[in-house]
Design a protein around this motif. Structure first.
Motif, PDB file in Angstrom:
ATOM      1  N   ASP A 169      13.336  47.624  75.761  1.00  0.00           N
ATOM      2  CA  ASP A 169      12.133  48.438  75.928  1.00  0.00           C
ATOM      3  C   ASP A 169      12.463  49.925  76.005  1.00  0.00           C
ATOM      4  O   ASP A 169      11.559  50.759  76.002  1.00  0.00           O
ATOM      5  CB  ASP A 169      11.396  48.021  77.207  1.00  0.00           C
ATOM      6  N   ASP A 170      13.755  50.245  76.090  1.00  0.00           N
ATOM      7  CA  ASP A 170      14.169  51.639  76.232  1.00  0.00           C
ATOM      8  C   ASP A 170      14.297  52.361  74.895  1.00  0.00           C
ATOM      9  O   ASP A 170      14.316  53.583  74.846  1.00  0.00           O
ATOM     10  CB  ASP A 170      15.518  51.724  76.959  1.00  0.00           C
ATOM     11  N   TRP A 171      14.431  51.586  73.827  1.00  0.00           N
ATOM     12  CA  TRP A 171      14.664  52.157  72.499  1.00  0.00           C
ATOM     13  C   TRP A 171      13.562  51.729  71.529  1.00  0.00           C
ATOM     14  O   TRP A 171      13.111  50.580  71.557  1.00  0.00           O
ATOM     15  CB  TRP A 171      16.000  51.679  71.937  1.00  0.00           C
ATOM     16  N   ARG A 172      13.175  52.664  70.662  1.00  0.00           N
ATOM     17  CA  ARG A 172      12.256  52.352  69.558  1.00  0.00           C
ATOM     18  C   ARG A 172      12.900  52.872  68.281  1.00  0.00           C
ATOM     19  O   ARG A 172      12.522  53.916  67.747  1.00  0.00           O
ATOM     20  CB  ARG A 172      10.892  52.999  69.806  1.00  0.00           C
ATOM     21  N   VAL A 173      13.900  52.144  67.841  1.00  0.00           N
ATOM     22  CA  VAL A 173      14.813  52.660  66.829  1.00  0.00           C
ATOM     23  C   VAL A 173      14.220  52.730  65.423  1.00  0.00           C
ATOM     24  O   VAL A 173      14.795  53.380  64.547  1.00  0.00           O
ATOM     25  CB  VAL A 173      16.112  51.831  66.793  1.00  0.00           C
ATOM     26  N   TYR A 174      13.093  52.044  65.192  1.00  0.00           N
ATOM     27  CA  TYR A 174      12.499  52.059  63.858  1.00  0.00           C
ATOM     28  C   TYR A 174      11.270  52.962  63.767  1.00  0.00           C
ATOM     29  O   TYR A 174      10.615  53.027  62.727  1.00  0.00           O
ATOM     30  CB  TYR A 174      12.115  50.631  63.436  1.00  0.00           C
ATOM     31  N   GLN A 175      10.946  53.656  64.862  1.00  0.00           N
ATOM     32  CA  GLN A 175       9.749  54.486  64.899  1.00  0.00           C
ATOM     33  C   GLN A 175      10.038  55.900  64.373  1.00  0.00           C
ATOM     34  O   GLN A 175      11.098  56.460  64.627  1.00  0.00           O
ATOM     35  CB  GLN A 175       9.217  54.581  66.331  1.00  0.00           C
ATOM     36  N   VAL A 176       9.071  56.468  63.667  1.00  0.00           N
ATOM     37  CA  VAL A 176       9.259  57.810  63.110  1.00  0.00           C
ATOM     38  C   VAL A 176       8.930  58.905  64.117  1.00  0.00           C
ATOM     39  O   VAL A 176       9.261  60.072  63.894  1.00  0.00           O
ATOM     40  CB  VAL A 176       8.403  58.017  61.837  1.00  0.00           C
ATOM     41  N   ASP A 177       8.285  58.547  65.234  1.00  0.00           N
ATOM     42  CA  ASP A 177       7.790  59.581  66.150  1.00  0.00           C
ATOM     43  C   ASP A 177       8.438  59.539  67.524  1.00  0.00           C
ATOM     44  O   ASP A 177       7.832  59.899  68.513  1.00  0.00           O
ATOM     45  CB  ASP A 177       6.271  59.471  66.287  1.00  0.00           C
ATOM     46  N   GLY A 178       9.659  59.104  67.589  1.00  0.00           N
ATOM     47  CA  GLY A 178      10.345  59.158  68.869  1.00  0.00           C
ATOM     48  C   GLY A 178      11.162  57.918  69.149  1.00  0.00           C
ATOM     49  O   GLY A 178      10.730  56.803  68.836  1.00  0.00           O
ATOM     50  N   PRO A 179      12.350  58.090  69.769  1.00  0.00           N
ATOM     51  CA  PRO A 179      13.250  56.953  70.002  1.00  0.00           C
ATOM     52  C   PRO A 179      12.929  56.130  71.229  1.00  0.00           C
ATOM     53  O   PRO A 179      13.620  55.171  71.526  1.00  0.00           O
ATOM     54  CB  PRO A 179      14.614  57.639  70.155  1.00  0.00           C
ATOM     55  N   GLY A 180      11.889  56.509  71.984  1.00  0.00           N
ATOM     56  CA  GLY A 180      11.541  55.752  73.174  1.00  0.00           C
ATOM     57  C   GLY A 180      11.983  56.433  74.455  1.00  0.00           C
ATOM     58  O   GLY A 180      12.449  57.579  74.451  1.00  0.00           O
ATOM     59  N   PRO A 181      11.862  55.739  75.597  1.00  0.00           N
ATOM     60  CA  PRO A 181      12.188  56.327  76.905  1.00  0.00           C
ATOM     61  C   PRO A 181      13.627  56.824  77.008  1.00  0.00           C
ATOM     62  O   PRO A 181      13.935  57.666  77.850  1.00  0.00           O
ATOM     63  CB  PRO A 181      11.930  55.176  77.884  1.00  0.00           C
ATOM     64  N   ILE A 182      14.525  56.302  76.189  1.00  0.00           N
ATOM     65  CA  ILE A 182      15.931  56.686  76.276  1.00  0.00           C
ATOM     66  C   ILE A 182      16.122  58.187  76.121  1.00  0.00           C
ATOM     67  O   ILE A 182      17.020  58.772  76.754  1.00  0.00           O
ATOM     68  CB  ILE A 182      16.767  55.928  75.215  1.00  0.00           C
ATOM     69  N   LEU A 183      15.287  58.848  75.326  1.00  0.00           N
ATOM     70  CA  LEU A 183      15.469  60.280  75.100  1.00  0.00           C
ATOM     71  C   LEU A 183      15.260  61.083  76.388  1.00  0.00           C
ATOM     72  O   LEU A 183      16.014  62.019  76.674  1.00  0.00           O
ATOM     73  CB  LEU A 183      14.526  60.777  73.998  1.00  0.00           C
ATOM     74  N   LYS A 184      14.254  60.702  77.177  1.00  0.00           N
ATOM     75  CA  LYS A 184      14.037  61.406  78.445  1.00  0.00           C
ATOM     76  C   LYS A 184      15.182  61.150  79.421  1.00  0.00           C
ATOM     77  O   LYS A 184      15.544  62.025  80.214  1.00  0.00           O
ATOM     78  CB  LYS A 184      12.694  60.996  79.056  1.00  0.00           C
ATOM     79  N   ASP A 185      15.750  59.950  79.356  1.00  0.00           N
ATOM     80  CA  ASP A 185      16.904  59.666  80.209  1.00  0.00           C
ATOM     81  C   ASP A 185      18.084  60.562  79.835  1.00  0.00           C
ATOM     82  O   ASP A 185      18.776  61.094  80.711  1.00  0.00           O
ATOM     83  CB  ASP A 185      17.315  58.200  80.070  1.00  0.00           C
ATOM     84  N   VAL A 186      18.311  60.726  78.538  1.00  0.00           N
ATOM     85  CA  VAL A 186      19.421  61.570  78.084  1.00  0.00           C
ATOM     86  C   VAL A 186      19.144  63.035  78.414  1.00  0.00           C
ATOM     87  O   VAL A 186      20.062  63.794  78.746  1.00  0.00           O
ATOM     88  CB  VAL A 186      19.671  61.370  76.577  1.00  0.00           C
ATOM     89  N   ARG A 187      17.892  63.425  78.365  1.00  0.00           N
ATOM     90  CA  ARG A 187      17.534  64.792  78.758  1.00  0.00           C
ATOM     91  C   ARG A 187      17.906  65.027  80.230  1.00  0.00           C
ATOM     92  O   ARG A 187      18.531  66.043  80.573  1.00  0.00           O
ATOM     93  CB  ARG A 187      16.035  65.014  78.537  1.00  0.00           C
ATOM     94  N   ALA A 188      17.525  64.089  81.083  1.00  0.00           N
ATOM     95  CA  ALA A 188      17.876  64.207  82.501  1.00  0.00           C
ATOM     96  C   ALA A 188      19.395  64.156  82.687  1.00  0.00           C
ATOM     97  O   ALA A 188      19.946  64.842  83.558  1.00  0.00           O
ATOM     98  CB  ALA A 188      17.203  63.083  83.298  1.00  0.00           C
ATOM     99  N   MET A 189      20.055  63.379  81.865  1.00  0.00           N
ATOM    100  CA  MET A 189      21.511  63.287  81.936  1.00  0.00           C
ATOM    101  C   MET A 189      22.169  64.619  81.594  1.00  0.00           C
ATOM    102  O   MET A 189      23.156  65.027  82.219  1.00  0.00           O
ATOM    103  CB  MET A 189      22.000  62.189  80.980  1.00  0.00           C
ATOM    104  N   SER A 190      21.629  65.319  80.604  1.00  0.00           N
ATOM    105  CA  SER A 190      22.191  66.623  80.237  1.00  0.00           C
ATOM    106  C   SER A 190      22.036  67.620  81.384  1.00  0.00           C
ATOM    107  O   SER A 190      22.928  68.435  81.637  1.00  0.00           O
ATOM    108  CB  SER A 190      21.517  67.152  78.958  1.00  0.00           C
ATOM    109  N   GLN A 191      20.916  67.540  82.091  1.00  0.00           N
ATOM    110  CA  GLN A 191      20.706  68.408  83.259  1.00  0.00           C
ATOM    111  C   GLN A 191      21.708  68.070  84.350  1.00  0.00           C
ATOM    112  O   GLN A 191      22.265  68.969  85.000  1.00  0.00           O
ATOM    113  CB  GLN A 191      19.269  68.239  83.763  1.00  0.00           C
ATOM    114  N   TRP A 192      21.968  66.801  84.539  1.00  0.00           N
ATOM    115  CA  TRP A 192      22.931  66.327  85.541  1.00  0.00           C
ATOM    116  C   TRP A 192      24.338  66.820  85.224  1.00  0.00           C
ATOM    117  O   TRP A 192      25.064  67.273  86.116  1.00  0.00           O
ATOM    118  CB  TRP A 192      22.870  64.808  85.571  1.00  0.00           C
TER     119      TRP A 192
END
Length: 334
Positions: A132-155
């Motif tokens: 449920d974290d990835w939407r790998v076939y969608q053209v408009d966003g990879p799913g919740p994983i991107l926000k997690d990686v964003r928070a990870m970059s801040q960390w």
């Protein structure tokens, strides 16, 4: 059992039966020298945790190089996970003077196998089909994983005393650095063979073209693309570097062309430097079209490669060429 889950199971069974030959060749290519993962003690293991907007708490294991305190890099793995070659790249970047963070975006285990040294593209795809974290076939966003990686970059930036960081994405995560360039602490993004939205197995196996809007799609929402363009526009010191094989059969070069058009339309093409390898007959054309840096490769083209650039390219010569350009890019000398 819901209809969606039944369809997922059927799709996965079909995928496993038909694509074993496709991804077995891919996995063979992804490990051309059969190297083992370096000893885990070469890294410091830690964990990153974040709470999403819906209240769900998620955690990811993160390995960090320990012998350099130089400029920090967040290295995101490709479809096949934190493979031996991914870890090898992290150690090479450490030798260049960088401190490298390597998270497993699949968690601690992938279908019962540990994340460290994981190198199985087929099983990873099966995992992604049910995640449920990835939407790998969608053209408009990879799913919740991107926000997690964003928070990870801040960390990562916070752990480094608020220093600017570089984010490197590969294949599945290839476009992530462009999405994160709107973070104040992300100074540099490296986009390596961005493949999302991913091709379905039947596109790769039968070489069926994707829908016309899938090939050039960046796999991000329009709002996110606009935010990243605005961030580059407001800070000329931010840079995006793109690594790609021109004849890549899994990640269409039209994604690069699409991104270049968007940047050029805002007068930002000077902040997007491309590092390309192409067949000898294609090199003169690409150079005339003013792509930043173009070299030659002797790699043949199959259904699944050449694809990987900085992690595990088609040949030793290509690996040296791509990694030397990466070293220069990270040092601000490209």
């Amino acid at each position: 059992m819901g209809g969606r889950r039944v369809l997922q199971i059927l799709a996965t069974v079909s995928f496993a039966l038909v694509t074993c030959c496709v991804f077995s060749s891919c996995e063979t290519h992804c490990d051309t020298e059969k190297i083992s993962a370096p000893a885990e003690m070469r890294f410091i293991k830690t964990r990153f945790a974040t709470t999403r907007e819906d209240g769900k708490r998620v955690e990811y294991p993160v390995w960090r190089t320990e012998r350099s305190s130089g400029s920090p890099v967040l290295l995101l793995h490709a479809l096949n996970g934190i493979s031996p070659r991914t870890l090898d790249l992290a150690l090479e970047m450490e030798s260049w003077g960088h401190r490298v963070y390597i998270p497993s975006l699949y968690g601690d285990e992938i279908l019962g196998e540990k994340a460290y040294g994981y190198d199985r593209a087929l099983r990873a795809t099966r995992y992604l089909d049910f995640s449920d974290d990835w939407r790998v076939y969608q053209v408009d966003g990879p799913g919740p994983i991107l926000k997690d990686v964003r928070a990870m970059s801040q960390w990562v930036s916070q752990k480094e005393g608020g220093r600017d960081i570089t984010v490197i994405g590969n294949c599945l995560t290839g476009i992530f650095p462009f999405a994160l360039i709107d973070e104040p602490h992300v100074k540099r993004g490296v986009i390596a063979q961005p493949a999302s939205p991913l091709k379905h197995w039947y596109h790769a196996y039968f070489q069926i073209p994707q829908l016309p809007w899938h090939n050039p799609a960046l796999g991000l929402k329009r709002k996110q693309i606009e935010s990243s363009l605005a961030a580059l526009e407001s800070n000329p010191e931010k840079q995006i570097f793109g690594f790609h094989y021109f004849q890549d059969p899994l990640a269409s070069f039209s994604k690069f062309e699409n991104l270049n058009r968007k940047l050029a339309g805002r007068g930002l093409d000077g902040q997007f430097k491309t590092i390309l390898l192409a067949a000898p007959e294609d090199v003169p054309i690409l150079r005339r079209e003013h792509w930043s840096l173009v070299g030659e490769t002797c790699s043949p083209t199959t259904k699944t490669y050449p694809h990987s650039t900085i992690i595990n390219p088609a040949t030793d010569e290509d690996r040296f060429w791509f990694r030397e350009k990466l070293r220069l890019a990270l040092a601000g000398k490209l």
